[in-house]
Design a protein around this motif. Structure first.
Motif, PDB file in Angstrom:
ATOM      1  N   GLY A  35       0.771  -1.237   0.000  1.00  0.00           N
ATOM      2  CA  GLY A  35       0.000   0.000   0.000  1.00  0.00           C
ATOM      3  C   GLY A  35       0.799   1.283   0.000  1.00  0.00           C
ATOM      4  N   TYR A  36       2.106   1.201  -0.038  1.00  0.00           N
ATOM      5  CA  TYR A  36       2.919   2.418  -0.091  1.00  0.00           C
ATOM      6  C   TYR A  36       2.905   2.976  -1.508  1.00  0.00           C
ATOM      7  CZ  TYR A  36       4.703   1.185   4.495  1.00  0.00           C
ATOM      8  OH  TYR A  36       4.795   0.890   5.829  1.00  0.00           O
ATOM      9  N   ASP A  37       2.933   4.322  -1.615  1.00  0.00           N
ATOM     10  CA  ASP A  37       2.880   4.969  -2.922  1.00  0.00           C
ATOM     11  C   ASP A  37       3.787   6.191  -2.927  1.00  0.00           C
ATOM     12  OD1 ASP A  37       2.310   6.118  -5.352  1.00  0.00           O
ATOM     13  OD2 ASP A  37       0.153   6.241  -5.034  1.00  0.00           O
ATOM     14  N   HIS A  38       4.946   6.079  -3.550  1.00  0.00           N
ATOM     15  CA  HIS A  38       5.912   7.175  -3.562  1.00  0.00           C
ATOM     16  C   HIS A  38       5.447   8.370  -4.379  1.00  0.00           C
ATOM     17  CE1 HIS A  38       7.159   5.858  -7.586  1.00  0.00           C
ATOM     18  NE2 HIS A  38       7.142   4.631  -7.092  1.00  0.00           N
ATOM     19  N   GLU A  39       4.426   8.190  -5.203  1.00  0.00           N
ATOM     20  CA  GLU A  39       3.933   9.313  -6.001  1.00  0.00           C
ATOM     21  C   GLU A  39       3.052  10.248  -5.180  1.00  0.00           C
ATOM     22  OE1 GLU A  39       2.156   7.799  -9.587  1.00  0.00           O
ATOM     23  OE2 GLU A  39       4.034   6.906 -10.259  1.00  0.00           O
ATOM     24  N   THR A  40       2.573   9.782  -4.028  1.00  0.00           N
ATOM     25  CA  THR A  40       1.647  10.606  -3.239  1.00  0.00           C
ATOM     26  C   THR A  40       2.028  10.772  -1.774  1.00  0.00           C
ATOM     27  OG1 THR A  40       0.273   8.689  -2.694  1.00  0.00           O
ATOM     28  CG2 THR A  40      -0.308   9.910  -4.701  1.00  0.00           C
ATOM     29  N   ARG A  82       4.857  11.950  -0.162  1.00  0.00           N
ATOM     30  CA  ARG A  82       5.860  12.952   0.231  1.00  0.00           C
ATOM     31  C   ARG A  82       7.117  12.333   0.852  1.00  0.00           C
ATOM     32  NH1 ARG A  82       1.237  16.177   2.707  1.00  0.00           N
ATOM     33  NH2 ARG A  82       2.186  15.484   4.629  1.00  0.00           N
ATOM     34  N   GLY A  83       7.589  11.249   0.262  1.00  0.00           N
ATOM     35  CA  GLY A  83       8.851  10.656   0.671  1.00  0.00           C
ATOM     36  C   GLY A  83       8.765   9.542   1.703  1.00  0.00           C
ATOM     37  N   GLY A  84       7.576   9.208   2.158  1.00  0.00           N
ATOM     38  CA  GLY A  84       7.414   8.166   3.177  1.00  0.00           C
ATOM     39  C   GLY A  84       7.879   6.798   2.711  1.00  0.00           C
ATOM     40  N   MET A  85       7.527   6.443   1.501  1.00  0.00           N
ATOM     41  CA  MET A  85       7.926   5.133   0.980  1.00  0.00           C
ATOM     42  C   MET A  85       9.443   5.066   0.798  1.00  0.00           C
ATOM     43  SD  MET A  85       6.641   3.190  -2.442  1.00  0.00           S
ATOM     44  CE  MET A  85       7.473   1.749  -3.072  1.00  0.00           C
ATOM     45  N   ALA A  86      10.025   6.133   0.294  1.00  0.00           N
ATOM     46  CA  ALA A  86      11.477   6.159   0.077  1.00  0.00           C
ATOM     47  C   ALA A  86      12.221   6.014   1.408  1.00  0.00           C
ATOM     48  CB  ALA A  86      11.888   7.448  -0.625  1.00  0.00           C
TER      49      ALA A  86
END
Length: 140
Positions: free
Chosen positions: A116-121, A123-127
């Motif tokens: 469920g992680y989405d780096h496009e939305t 703000r850097g959480g997934m990265a």
């Protein structure tokens, strides 16, 4: 499960299976709860066009079984990660690491999308999560 559907690059399935198992452990899911499909660039482009309306190749695509982000699927199966081995090989040649490292990173990236992680939305959480997990895995 690991499926090698390409023949452009010779790979060691056992080495990739170890990475897949390590990823499952570090994110807290069963190794049987997702699959990884290794494919050619043309096939991933076709999938990207069909399912994302993007007529371009990419390195990794994820196909989660649940539409609800970060909710455990009823049947326990998170989904499928599809990786272009040709693209991974190109990226590895430009980077200071090898192909297996690149494939492992793409696998981790794809699994985070399944969860469920989405780096496009985000703000850097997934990265940030991805970097922390790479360090825990000893991949950085």
């Amino acid at each position: 499960m690991l499926f090698n559907r390409q023949r452009c690059v010779r790979l060691s399935p056992s080495r990739l299976e170890k990475a897949r198992t390590a990823i499952a452990e570090v994110v807290g899911i069963s190794p049987d709860s997702f699959s990884v499909v290794l494919t050619r660039d043309a096939r991933i482009r076709e999938l990207n066009r069909r399912y994302r309306n993007r007529d371009a190749s990419t390195d990794v695509l994820s196909f989660p079984t649940s539409r609800k982000p970060r909710s455990k699927p009823r049947n326990g199966y998170w989904g499928d990660v599809v990786i272009s081995v040709e693209r991974a090989a190109q990226q590895a040649r430009r980077a200071p690491h090898g192909l297996y490292q690149e494939l492992s990173w793409l696998m981790l990236h794809g699994v985070l999308h399944l969860l469920g992680y989405d780096h496009e939305t985000d703000r850097g959480g997934m990265a940030r999560r991805e970097r922390r997990l790479r360090r825990r895995l000893g991949w950085e």
